[in-house]
Design an enzyme around this catalytic site. Structure first.
Site, PDB file in Angstrom:
ATOM      1  N   GLY A  47       0.827  -1.197   0.000  1.00  0.00           N
ATOM      2  CA  GLY A  47       0.000   0.000   0.000  1.00  0.00           C
ATOM      3  C   GLY A  47       0.859   1.243   0.000  1.00  0.00           C
ATOM      4  CB  CYS A  48       0.354   4.580   1.506  1.00  0.00           C
ATOM      5  SG  CYS A  48       1.233   6.126   1.784  1.00  0.00           S
ATOM      6  CG  PHE A  49       6.092   4.701  -0.822  1.00  0.00           C
ATOM      7  CD1 PHE A  49       5.589   5.952  -0.497  1.00  0.00           C
ATOM      8  CD2 PHE A  49       6.708   4.552  -2.068  1.00  0.00           C
ATOM      9  CE1 PHE A  49       5.688   7.032  -1.360  1.00  0.00           C
ATOM     10  CE2 PHE A  49       6.813   5.625  -2.950  1.00  0.00           C
ATOM     11  CZ  PHE A  49       6.306   6.871  -2.586  1.00  0.00           C
TER      12      PHE A  49
END
Length: 213
Positions: A47-49
């Site tokens: 997902g969002c890093f």
């Protein structure tokens, strides 16, 4: 975003953690003896890093976490381009770690507990292939361990839905822009950081409190 109670999340985390600990213990001696004192690298996408970087940076033995892009067909992509979902790249992160302190198996445990591996091309409100769950292996051993975990979790029905985590060889990892590195650390009061990352980070710390720096 799919809302889950903290209790249900912790119960799932506990079941995965206990089961994963068994898998780690079965091979820990081998993985440590093969690379004692060796600095190694693992690459994941969950997902969002920004969120992943904040979580993995907390673990003992993790020396550096770098946000970046991999798995796509466009050379030298940037954040805005990857966010369109047209490059094939995932928001990924490199984990440089000391295998004498933390093993690849333990990183896999953290990976599976840090996101929902049953969500296809999304995590919460983040939609698109750039937010897919993926393990980008660097060698045959990493590939085997990743597939082993997925197979064991599936056979034991740890998750109620099918694990959709992609397991593929790492080709090129493009380091993200400086503005994307240590994003949570630099912008803790930013809306996404405060209302999405911070609660997720607190849950991660509860689960891995014995392994934090």
């Amino acid at each position: 975003m799919k809302i889950k109670s903290l209790l249900s999340i912790l119960l799932l985390a506990l079941s995965v953690s206990v089961f994963a600990a068994g898998l780690v213990n079965k091979t820990q001696a081998v993985t440590r003896s093969e690379a004692t004192g060796h600095i190694d690298t693992a690459t994941f996408a969950s997902g969002c890093f920004w969120c992943a970087e904040a979580k993995f940076s907390q673990l003992k033995g993790v020396l550096k976490v770098t946000a970046g892009y991999t798995g796509g067909h466009v050379a030298h992509p940037d954040y805005e381009l990857v966010c369109t979902g047209t490059t094939g790249h995932a928001e990924a992160f490199n984990v440089v770690y000391d295998s004498a302190v933390i093993t690849y198996d333990e990183l896999l445990e953290a990976f599976f507990l840090s996101h929902d591996p049953t969500e296809l091309n999304r995590q919460g409100n983040d939609f698109g292939t750039q937010y897919r769950s993926a393990i980008f292996y660097h060698n045959k051993t990493q590939e085997q361990r990743a597939l082993y975990y997925i197979r064991q979790f599936t056979e034991q029905r740890i998750y109620s839905r099918k694990i959709v985590t992609e397991v593929t060889a790492l080709t090129v990892f493009y380091e993200a822009e400086k503005s994307q590195q240590d994003y949570y650390k630099k912008h803790p009061e930013q809306g996404y950081c405060r209302y999405v990352i911070q609660p997720e980070l607190e849950k991660f710390k509860q689960i891995f409190k014995e392994k934090l720096k």
